[in-house]
Write an enzyme that holds these catalytic residues in place. Structure first.
Site, short mmCIF file in Angstrom:
data_model
loop_
_atom_site.label_atom_id
_atom_site.label_comp_id
_atom_site.label_asym_id
_atom_site.label_seq_id
_atom_site.Cartn_x
_atom_site.Cartn_y
_atom_site.Cartn_z
NE ARG A 1 0.51 2.61 12.85
CZ ARG A 1 1.18 3.68 12.50
NH1 ARG A 1 1.51 4.57 13.39
NH2 ARG A 1 1.53 3.88 11.25
NE ARG B 1 -3.79 0.44 2.45
CZ ARG B 1 -4.08 1.15 3.54
NH1 ARG B 1 -3.53 0.86 4.68
NH2 ARG B 1 -4.92 2.16 3.48
CE LYS C 1 1.50 -6.50 5.83
NZ LYS C 1 1.67 -5.14 5.29
#
Length: 321
Positions: free
Chosen positions: A317, A117, A182
């Site tokens: 977050r 992204r 992730k």
């Protein structure tokens, strides 16, 4: 592609396991031992850990299973193209949207210019991950593509569950997480004109067995090998399952829109019920995550009640408060 032929042939031999001498590899490929040594250096530049033992030859530090075009062709009814070394699987399809059948897929072993992204670099070591992009024609147009990365995330986690790989969660709007790290990222790019069909290219990069020594990654990450534990994941089967599940979910989305995916997303939301911080440029909002709504917006419970937020520049977050 031609300049990589010898390197790919060396990797195919090394992936069979054991030691292979420079002489043996040179004879197989009709090149000198010096040329083999040079190609090995190039392979190491792709992020592959190859070591050499005097008198024995070269060996991979870790086993490697390569993707196989024949296996993919036999297992899929839609077009699939395996290009081992590529700039970017997404860019490859974006350059060809006018000639592709909806559902066409491109896979790679290594991306020289992989991206995430906001134009960020996506680190793509050879053979350690899964790099997959799919073209999808959305006849309802670009406006109907809102929230599509959420649908893709749900499809990928459900594909993993179908293979008995559990515990993977979703981070709004386009990441897969395992134990708060992730595991995979999703990038949806589109083109088209108002009132016409939208051309979508859906890219996914997933860490499968990435080395702890991989450089250039700035956030905590996980590999699918951790999720699988002792279970051996077949990369070709994984690709096939993901492609089939993704096509099925995109077809569902065309019929139902986001409404059919809200519950499916919320079941997998990594942050639901947890205190979070929503960061929108200089602005921050703190609250409790409450999943998503039918517009694909993230819901945040604050002192003002439940508020919804949407937009490509939002990142989510865990709160440090």
């Amino acid at each position: 592609m031609k300049e990589h032929t010898v390197k790919l042939a060396i990797l195919k031999t090394l992936s069979q396991g054991g030691f292979h001498s420079g002489e043996e590899l040179g004879e197989q490929l009709n090149v000198s031992r010096a040329a083999i040594s040079k190609h090995i250096k190039g392979i190491q530049g792709w992020g592959v850990d190859v070591f050499r033992v005097q008198g024995k030859g070269y060996q991979l530090a870790k086993p490697m299973q390569l993707l196989d075009q024949n296996v993919l062709n036999q297992s899929l009814s839609s077009p699939v193209e395996l290009i081992p070394i590529i700039d970017s699987t997404n860019q490859y399809l974006l350059d060809r949207v006018n000639s592709l059948e909806s559902g066409s897929t491109c896979l790679a072993e290594y991306q020289e210019k992989g991206r995430g992204r906001r134009g960020r670099e996506w680190i793509s070591p050879f053979g350690a991950n899964l790099y997959l992009s799919m073209y999808w024609r959305l006849d309802a147009g670009m406006a109907a593509a809102m929230g599509l990365s959420l649908v893709v995330g749900v499809a990928i986690v459900e594909a993993l569950e179908e293979m008995g790989l559990n515990g993977v969660k979703l981070k709004w709007p386009n990441d897969l997480y395992y134990q708060d790290r992730k595991l995979a990222g999703i990038l949806v790019e589109m083109s088209g004109q108002a009132g016409a069909a939208a051309h979508l290219v859906i890219g996914m990069g997933m860490n499968l067995m990435m080395s702890d020594a991989t450089e250039g990654i700035t956030q905590p990450w996980a590999s699918l090998s951790e999720v699988a534990a002792s279970q051996k994941v077949d990369r070709n089967q994984l690709a096939v399952t993901m492609i089939n599940t993704l096509q099925s979910s995109l077809a569902d989305y065309e019929l139902q829109g986001m409404s059919g995916f809200v519950e499916r997303w919320n079941r997998l939301d990594n942050f639901i019920g947890r205190p979070i911080k929503l960061i929108m440029g200089p602005r921050e909002v703190s609250g409790i995550a409450r999943g998503i709504n039918e517009q694909g917006a993230v819901l945040l419970e604050t002192e003002q009640g439940i508020e919804s937020y949407i937009g490509g520049e939002i990142s989510l977050r865990p709160s440090t408060q």
